[in-house]
Scaffold this motif. Structure first.
Motif, mmCIF file in Angstrom:
data_model
loop_
_atom_site.group_PDB
_atom_site.id
_atom_site.type_symbol
_atom_site.label_atom_id
_atom_site.label_comp_id
_atom_site.label_asym_id
_atom_site.label_seq_id
_atom_site.Cartn_x
_atom_site.Cartn_y
_atom_site.Cartn_z
ATOM 1 N N GLY A 41 0.785 -1.229 0.000
ATOM 2 C CA GLY A 41 0.000 0.000 0.000
ATOM 3 C C GLY A 41 0.815 1.275 0.000
ATOM 4 N N LYS A 42 2.121 1.198 0.008
ATOM 5 C CA LYS A 42 2.940 2.407 -0.020
ATOM 6 C C LYS A 42 2.872 3.033 -1.406
ATOM 7 N N ILE A 43 2.473 4.307 -1.470
ATOM 8 C CA ILE A 43 2.293 4.975 -2.754
ATOM 9 C C ILE A 43 3.642 5.209 -3.429
ATOM 10 N N ILE A 44 3.720 4.784 -4.690
ATOM 11 C CA ILE A 44 4.941 4.971 -5.477
ATOM 12 C C ILE A 44 4.791 6.169 -6.403
ATOM 13 N N GLY A 45 3.610 6.350 -6.956
ATOM 14 C CA GLY A 45 3.382 7.478 -7.849
ATOM 15 C C GLY A 45 1.897 7.700 -8.069
ATOM 16 N N SER A 46 1.548 8.893 -8.529
ATOM 17 C CA SER A 46 0.149 9.210 -8.792
ATOM 18 C C SER A 46 0.074 10.230 -9.915
ATOM 19 N N SER A 47 -1.089 10.278 -10.558
ATOM 20 C CA SER A 47 -1.314 11.235 -11.644
ATOM 21 C C SER A 47 -2.748 11.739 -11.559
ATOM 22 N N PHE A 48 -2.925 13.069 -11.551
ATOM 23 C CA PHE A 48 -4.238 13.696 -11.481
ATOM 24 C C PHE A 48 -4.543 14.336 -12.827
ATOM 25 N N CYS A 49 -5.786 14.165 -13.287
ATOM 26 C CA CYS A 49 -6.155 14.768 -14.564
ATOM 27 C C CYS A 49 -6.286 16.278 -14.402
ATOM 28 N N GLU A 50 -6.088 16.996 -15.479
ATOM 29 C CA GLU A 50 -6.169 18.448 -15.445
ATOM 30 C C GLU A 50 -7.623 18.909 -15.412
ATOM 31 N N THR A 51 -7.832 20.108 -14.874
ATOM 32 C CA THR A 51 -9.176 20.670 -14.800
ATOM 33 C C THR A 51 -9.779 20.797 -16.192
ATOM 34 N N GLY A 52 -11.031 20.342 -16.316
ATOM 35 C CA GLY A 52 -11.723 20.441 -17.595
ATOM 36 C C GLY A 52 -11.627 19.210 -18.453
ATOM 37 N N VAL A 53 -10.767 18.252 -18.089
ATOM 38 C CA VAL A 53 -10.650 17.023 -18.874
ATOM 39 C C VAL A 53 -11.955 16.231 -18.804
ATOM 40 N N ILE A 54 -12.549 16.194 -17.624
ATOM 41 C CA ILE A 54 -13.785 15.439 -17.434
ATOM 42 C C ILE A 54 -14.978 16.379 -17.559
ATOM 43 N N LYS A 55 -15.878 16.057 -18.470
ATOM 44 C CA LYS A 55 -17.117 16.816 -18.616
ATOM 45 C C LYS A 55 -18.175 15.911 -19.244
ATOM 46 N N ALA A 56 -19.434 16.245 -18.988
ATOM 47 C CA ALA A 56 -20.535 15.404 -19.447
ATOM 48 C C ALA A 56 -20.624 15.382 -20.969
ATOM 49 N N HIS A 57 -20.967 14.177 -21.495
ATOM 50 C CA HIS A 57 -21.151 14.018 -22.937
ATOM 51 C C HIS A 57 -22.621 13.900 -23.325
ATOM 52 N N ASP A 58 -23.517 13.807 -22.336
ATOM 53 C CA ASP A 58 -24.938 13.721 -22.621
ATOM 54 C C ASP A 58 -25.724 14.328 -21.470
ATOM 55 N N GLU A 59 -27.038 14.350 -21.595
ATOM 56 C CA GLU A 59 -27.893 14.962 -20.580
ATOM 57 C C GLU A 59 -27.894 14.185 -19.278
ATOM 58 N N GLN A 60 -27.555 12.910 -19.313
ATOM 59 C CA GLN A 60 -27.504 12.097 -18.093
ATOM 60 C C GLN A 60 -26.226 12.319 -17.296
ATOM 61 N N GLY A 61 -25.299 13.077 -17.844
ATOM 62 C CA GLY A 61 -24.075 13.392 -17.121
ATOM 63 C C GLY A 61 -22.968 12.371 -17.272
ATOM 64 N N HIS A 62 -23.057 11.476 -18.255
ATOM 65 C CA HIS A 62 -22.003 10.482 -18.445
ATOM 66 C C HIS A 62 -20.746 11.146 -18.999
ATOM 67 N N ALA A 63 -19.604 10.773 -18.454
ATOM 68 C CA ALA A 63 -18.319 11.331 -18.865
ATOM 69 C C ALA A 63 -17.281 10.219 -18.918
ATOM 70 N N TYR A 64 -16.228 10.461 -19.698
ATOM 71 C CA TYR A 64 -15.209 9.435 -19.898
ATOM 72 C C TYR A 64 -13.820 10.078 -19.833
ATOM 73 N N ALA A 65 -12.870 9.305 -19.341
ATOM 74 C CA ALA A 65 -11.491 9.785 -19.296
ATOM 75 C C ALA A 65 -10.552 8.592 -19.442
ATOM 76 N N ARG A 66 -9.374 8.844 -19.986
ATOM 77 C CA ARG A 66 -8.381 7.778 -20.156
ATOM 78 C C ARG A 66 -7.032 8.261 -19.645
ATOM 79 N N PHE A 67 -6.332 7.343 -18.961
ATOM 80 C CA PHE A 67 -4.966 7.594 -18.499
ATOM 81 C C PHE A 67 -4.043 6.621 -19.209
ATOM 82 N N ASP A 68 -2.965 7.139 -19.787
ATOM 83 C CA ASP A 68 -1.975 6.309 -20.490
ATOM 84 C C ASP A 68 -0.612 6.476 -19.844
ATOM 85 N N LEU A 69 0.053 5.360 -19.624
ATOM 86 C CA LEU A 69 1.425 5.379 -19.115
ATOM 87 C C LEU A 69 2.260 4.416 -19.957
#
Length: 418
Positions: free
Chosen positions: A327-355
Motif C-alpha cells: 500500500g505504499k504509494i509509489i506514484g500518482s497522476s491527477f487529470c487536469e481541470t476540464g478534462v472530465i465533462k458530461a457528454h450527454d444529458e444524463q451526465g455520463h463522462a469518460y477519461a483515459r490515463f496512459d502510461l
C-alpha cells in the motif's frame, strides 16, 4: 494567531481501574482500597502538547493507541487520572455522533437539547435553527422522534448542530465521511470553512490524506505514549512507513462495500452521489483484467474511466495511484481541470490515463482509481486496489522506480565539488 494556547495537555494521562465485580469489591474492602487500583489499564501516559487558535492537529495511531481517550480528555467528557488538561472557549466534539440525543424526543427538540450541551442558549439556537435544518436536509422528518431515524439521519442531525455553534475548538473522530456522498462532501466543506475562520481543529482519522490535507501538525500515538509529534509533512510519512512495515493499509469504514460493487463492473445508478464511478478498466498492452503481466520499460498501462457527473460537480478530477503490494504509494497522476465533462444529458463522462514504457522495476504493484472534487480536496470514491500489475525486468537495478537518467563516458576531467 494568539500567543496563548487554546488547549494544553500538561503531563496528562488516563488510567482505568480494574473491573469492580462484587467479589472484587469485597476483597478490596477487606484488604484496603489501595489494593483496588492494581491491575488497572493505562490508556494514556503523561502527554504534553499545546494547540493554539487557528491551528490544526492530526492524531494518528493504530487501534487501541489511545486516540479516542485523548479526544475525550480534550472535549472534557473524561477527566485525566493525573496531570492537567486546560481548554478555553466553546468546544464542539464529533466523537460518537448522536450519542447525546434523546430517542423519544423529536429531531427539532433534540437540536435544542444537543446545542445546549455545547453552551448555546435557546435564543442562540433559534437564530441558527433554519441553517441547521437546511444543512441537515431533514426538514420533512424534523418533528418525528429520533428513535425512528436511521443511523445516517442521526449522524446528519448531530453534525449539523455541532458545526453550527461557532466552536473555538472542533474535535473530529473519524466523522469526515458521514452520510451519503452529497452530505459527506458538504460536511467536508463545512469543516474546511471552520478551519479557515480560525477554529482550532483536532482530527483523528485513519485516512491519512485527510490528516495531510487538514492538519499542520500531527501527533502519532503508540500504546498511550507520543511516538512522534511535529509537522505533518514529517510525521505522516514516518507513520506510513510504520504501517508499511506491518503490511497494513488503513481504509475508511464502508469502503469495502464500494470496492465490491465496482469490482463487479457496475455501480447502482440510484447511488446518491455528486460524482459516481460507473465503470473502469485497467489494461496492460491491450489486455484488460484484474491481474495483469508485463515488462518494465516496455509495457503500456491504460486506465479507462466511465463516470457520472452532476450539475453541482460538473468537472470533477480523477486520479490514478500506483502503490506497492503493502500500500505504499509509489506514484500518482491527477487529470487536469476540464478534462472530465458530461457528454450527454444524463451526465455520463469518460477519461483515459496512459502510461507508456512503465518506469517501474520488476515486482507486483497495485493500481487504484480515485474520483475527487474539482479542487482535489475531497475524495468521492476510490477503489484501491482496482487491479494488480506484475512486471518482469532484467538487470540488477534496485528500488521500484527505474530512473530514466543515462550514463556516458567523459574524455576529460570533470570538476567535482569537494
Amino acid at each position: 494567531m494568539s500567543s496563548n494556547p487554546i488547549l494544553r495537555f500538561a503531563e496528562a494521562g488516563k488510567t482505568y481501574p480494574p473491573q469492580r465485580t462484587p467479589l472484587r469489591q469485597l476483597w478490596s474492602h477487606l484488604r484496603g482500597h489501595g489494593r483496588d487500583s492494581l491491575g488497572g489499564y493505562t490508556a494514556l501516559q503523561n502527554l504534553s502538547f499545546e494547540v493554539y487558535p487557528g491551528q490544526s492537529l492530526g492524531i494518528v495511531g493504530l487501534n487501541g493507541a489511545g486516540k479516542s481517550t485523548l479526544l475525550q480528555l480534550a472535549a472534557g467528557t473524561l477527566t485525566p487520572s493525573h496531570g492537567q488538561v486546560h481548554s478555553h472557549g466553546r468546544i464542539a466534539a464529533l466523537l460518537e455522533l448522536g450519542s447525546g440525543f434523546n430517542p423519544e424526543a423529536t429531531g427539532r427538540e433534540n437540536i435544542y437539547l444537543y446545542a445546549a450541551t455545547m453552551g448555546l442558549s435557546r435564543e442562540q439556537v433559534e437564530q441558527r435553527l433554519d441553517s441547521i435544518i437546511e444543512f441537515s436536509g431533514l426538514r420533512n422528518a424534523l418533528d418525528m422522534p429520533v428513535k425512528t431515524y436511521s443511523s445516517g439521519m442521526q449522524v446528519r442531525l448531530a453534525f449539523s448542530v455541532a458545526t453550527s455553534v461557532d466552536p473555538d475548538i472542533l474535535i473530529v473522530d473519524e466523522a469526515l465521511s458521514v452520510g451519503d456522498g452529497v452530505f459527506a462532501k458538504r460536511s467536508f466543506d463545512r469543516v474546511m470553512q471552520l478551519r479557515e475562520k480560525g477554529t482550532a481543529l483536532l482530527l483523528c482519522s485513519h485516512a491519512l490524506f485527510h490528516v495531510d490535507l487538514f492538519c499542520e501538525r500531527t501527533l502519532w500515538l503508540d500504546q498511550g505514549s507520543i511516538c512522534a509529534f511535529g509537522p505533518t509533512t514529517e510525521v505522516v510519512p514516518r507513520y506510513q512507513e510504520f504501517l508499511d512495515s506491518l503490511n497494513q493499509e488503513p481504509a475508511p469504514a464502508n469502503q469495502s462495500e464500494v470496492q465490491a460493487e465496482v469490482a463487479q463492473g457496475l455501480l447502482s445508478a440510484a447511488r446518491p452521489e455528486l460524482v459516481r464511478l460507473v465503470r473502469a478498466e485497467v489494461s496492460l498492452d491491450g489486455t484488460v483484467g484484474k491481474e495483469l503481466h508485463g515488462h518494465s520499460r516496455q509495457s503500456h498501462l491504460t486506465v479507462d474511466i466511465h463516470l457520472q457527473v452532476s450539475e453541482q460537480e460538473p468537472h470533477p478530477c480523477a486520479a490514478i495511484v500506483i502503490s506497492s503490494e503493502s500500500g505504499k504509494i509509489i506514484g500518482s497522476s491527477f487529470c487536469e481541470t476540464g478534462v472530465i465533462k458530461a457528454h450527454d444529458e444524463q451526465g455520463h463522462a469518460y477519461a483515459r490515463f496512459d502510461l507508456p514504457n512503465i518506469p517501474l522495476n520488476k515486482g507486483r504493484y497495485r493500481v487504484g482509481v480515485y474520483l475527487l472534487c474539482k479542487d482535489m480536496r475531497y475524495v468521492y470514491e476510490w477503489v484501491d486496489p482496482f487491479a494488480y500489475i506484475e512486471l518482469k525486468a532484467a538487470g540488477s537495478a534496485q528500488g521500484p522506480w527505474l530512473m530514466p537518467g543515462e550514463w556516458s563516458r567523459q574524455d576529460k576531467d570533470v570538476a567535482v565539488a569537494g
